[in-house]
Enzyme design. Structure first.
Site, PDB file in Angstrom:
ATOM      1  N   HIS A 287      49.555  29.876  45.388  1.00 54.04           N
ATOM      2  CA  HIS A 287      50.591  30.312  46.324  1.00 54.04           C
ATOM      3  C   HIS A 287      50.789  29.334  47.481  1.00 54.04           C
ATOM      4  O   HIS A 287      51.787  29.400  48.180  1.00 54.04           O
ATOM      5  CB  HIS A 287      50.291  31.727  46.856  1.00 54.04           C
ATOM      6  CG  HIS A 287      49.131  31.819  47.794  1.00 54.04           C
ATOM      7  ND1 HIS A 287      47.869  32.221  47.408  1.00 54.04           N
ATOM      8  CD2 HIS A 287      49.045  31.588  49.121  1.00 54.04           C
ATOM      9  CE1 HIS A 287      47.065  32.238  48.453  1.00 54.04           C
ATOM     10  NE2 HIS A 287      47.757  31.848  49.515  1.00 54.04           N
TER      11      HIS A 287
ATOM     12  N   ASP B 100      45.771  32.510  40.582  1.00 50.34           N
ATOM     13  CA  ASP B 100      46.158  31.929  41.869  1.00 50.34           C
ATOM     14  C   ASP B 100      45.431  30.616  42.134  1.00 50.34           C
ATOM     15  O   ASP B 100      44.867  30.410  43.205  1.00 50.34           O
ATOM     16  CB  ASP B 100      45.912  32.911  43.016  1.00 50.34           C
ATOM     17  CG  ASP B 100      46.717  32.542  44.263  1.00 50.34           C
ATOM     18  OD1 ASP B 100      47.584  31.648  44.164  1.00 50.34           O
ATOM     19  OD2 ASP B 100      46.476  33.141  45.334  1.00 50.34           O
TER      20      ASP B 100
ATOM     21  N   SER C  48      43.836  29.533  52.793  1.00 51.24           N
ATOM     22  CA  SER C  48      44.112  29.637  51.358  1.00 51.24           C
ATOM     23  C   SER C  48      43.838  28.336  50.632  1.00 51.24           C
ATOM     24  O   SER C  48      44.320  27.271  51.033  1.00 51.24           O
ATOM     25  CB  SER C  48      45.579  30.002  51.124  1.00 51.24           C
ATOM     26  OG  SER C  48      45.758  31.375  51.092  1.00 51.24           O
TER      27      SER C  48
ATOM     28  N   LEU D 252      47.231  43.096  26.785  1.00 45.66           N
ATOM     29  CA  LEU D 252      47.198  44.350  26.042  1.00 45.66           C
ATOM     30  C   LEU D 252      48.521  45.089  26.150  1.00 45.66           C
ATOM     31  O   LEU D 252      49.065  45.544  25.155  1.00 45.66           O
ATOM     32  CB  LEU D 252      46.050  45.231  26.546  1.00 45.66           C
ATOM     33  CG  LEU D 252      45.859  46.583  25.860  1.00 45.66           C
ATOM     34  CD1 LEU D 252      45.623  46.407  24.366  1.00 45.66           C
ATOM     35  CD2 LEU D 252      44.687  47.331  26.492  1.00 45.66           C
ATOM     36  N   GLY D 253      49.046  45.221  27.381  1.00 44.11           N
ATOM     37  CA  GLY D 253      50.376  45.805  27.545  1.00 44.11           C
ATOM     38  C   GLY D 253      50.400  47.257  27.924  1.00 44.11           C
ATOM     39  O   GLY D 253      51.202  48.028  27.383  1.00 44.11           O
TER      40      GLY D 253
ATOM     41  N   ILE E  67      47.373  51.373  33.659  1.00 44.31           N
ATOM     42  CA  ILE E  67      46.209  52.246  33.584  1.00 44.31           C
ATOM     43  C   ILE E  67      45.788  52.729  34.965  1.00 44.31           C
ATOM     44  O   ILE E  67      46.184  52.163  35.999  1.00 44.31           O
ATOM     45  CB  ILE E  67      45.020  51.518  32.938  1.00 44.31           C
ATOM     46  CG1 ILE E  67      44.732  50.197  33.667  1.00 44.31           C
ATOM     47  CG2 ILE E  67      45.272  51.274  31.463  1.00 44.31           C
ATOM     48  CD1 ILE E  67      43.502  49.458  33.191  1.00 44.31           C
TER      49      ILE E  67
END
Length: 376
Positions: free
Chosen positions: A128, A158, A236, A290-291, A294
């Site tokens: 980022h 990231d 960062s 996985l898609g 949860i």
């Protein structure tokens, strides 16, 4: 909603990491952000009015003396660089990480940190920090500057690698450690550019391990290292260094705070997740997918949404299924499942054990490749 790194789809924020709308700060110096996670890069060129960062005193039980921390700083600070980037934004809010862009096309300037990882000019930082950069400038400890180019990046962790064309004699690469063996209580230091104050070192301990934070593309990053070493906007991409071994164990990335400033709860991406060598070699990092969305429930991770066309959908997983095991490993929470999928490879065929309507089913799933963003 928080991106799930394992199945690469957003899931409800875990109370273990997030409390009522905390401010998680992306570690670049920049514009104000709404409640949520803050990356620690810094935008804007105004001189900060914040007081200088003070290195906290070491606990009485610390085995690190002031002299050893001074020696560590003298050895490692030359390998830490300040990164300044410029980018051009278009109208409308991008919803980007960590801050959306205001309406109207304009040039932006951001600042973060990086650290040298070899004598060839490769520098590791946070994705980022350099995202959408039209120019990248690196400032070394001695004040000299040079242009840098982007080698490659991975939004899902990231992380990014940039390159500078300078003689090897000017470089001081830091030694990379092993984040898988990190334990709470280890003494650590962070070196970076908080509020634009380059080469600042702060000290603390590893507060916890195996935290889950949100990546720039909305997926989750598992195994994050929590620390109380002070990190702020501008840190960062800087190194989190284990004092005992003088090796980098994490890449400083986010803080959790109600004030948008350091509150003693910072997060670093584990160095083992950086994929730096793949990026340097010109490869593309592929993450298992996985898609599903949860949430944690008693005894596992309940599916709240199955993404159409995803591996989960093709395998017959359904909303309401509670996943209790992944490829033979028990999963007792959403974080467990996320970590399990993160550890798998795209193309792997795994057995997902679910509870459905009072019965237990074993479903075979061939994992796919994570899409570019959790909203894809």
């Amino acid at each position: 909603m928080q991106g799930d790194p394992t199945d690469m789809n957003p899931r409800p924020v875990s109370t273990r990491l997030r409390r009522a709308l905390p401010l998680v700060v992306a570690l670049a110096i920049g514009a104000a952000a709404g409640a949520g996670a803050y990356a620690l890069s810094s935008h804007g060129s105004k001189t900060p009015s914040a007081a200088p960062v003070v290195v906290p005193a070491q606990p009485a039980s610390s085995t690190s003396s002031v002299d050893s921390l001074t020696q560590l700083y003298n050895e490692d600070a030359p390998g830490v660089v300040d990164i300044t980037v410029e980018s051009t934004t278009s109208g409308g809010s991008s919803g980007g990480f960590p801050f959306g862009n205001p309406g109207g096309s304009q040039k932006q300037r951001a600042e973060g940190t990086g650290f040298e990882i070899d004598s060839k000019g490769n520098i590791l930082t946070a994705e980022h920090v350099v995202d959408k950069a039209t120019s990248i400038k690196v400032t070394f400890e001695n004040g000299s500057t040079t242009k840098a180019t982007l080698v490659g990046s991975d939004k899902s962790t990231d992380t990014a690698v940039i390159h500078v064309d300078v003689p090897a004699s000017q470089l001081h690469p830091l030694a990379l450690g092993n984040s898988s063996s990190v334990q709470p209580g280890q003494n650590v230091v962070a070196i970076g550019s908080p509020f634009g104050l380059a080469e600042t070192m702060t000290a603390g301990i590893v507060s916890a391990t195996n935290r889950t934070i949100t990546a720039p593309n909305g997926f989750s990053i598992t195994g994050a290292i929590q620390t109380d070493a002070a990190i702020n906007h501008g840190n960062s991409g800087g190194p989190l260094i284990d004092v005992a071994t003088n090796t980098v164990i994490g890449i400083n990335d986010q803080i959790e705070s109600d004030s948008n400033d350091n509150a003693g709860v910072g997060f670093s991406v584990p160095i083992d997740r950086s994929n730096a060598q793949t990026l340097i070699a010109g490869g593309t990092v592929k993450h298992a997918y996985l898609g599903v969305r949860i949430q944690s429930v008693s005894g596992g991770a309940r599916i709240t949404q199955v993404v159409a066309g995803s591996p989960a959908a093709k395998a017959g997983l359904k909303v309401g299924d509670v996943i209790t095991a992944f490829d033979g490993k028990t999963t007792t929470s959403a974080d467990d499942l996320t970590a399990a999928v993160t550890g798998a490879k795209s193309g792997d065929t795994v057995t997902v054990t679910v509870k459905r309507g009072g019965t237990t089913k074993h479903v075979s799933v061939q994992l796919g490749v994570q899409p570019t963003s959790a909203s894809s």
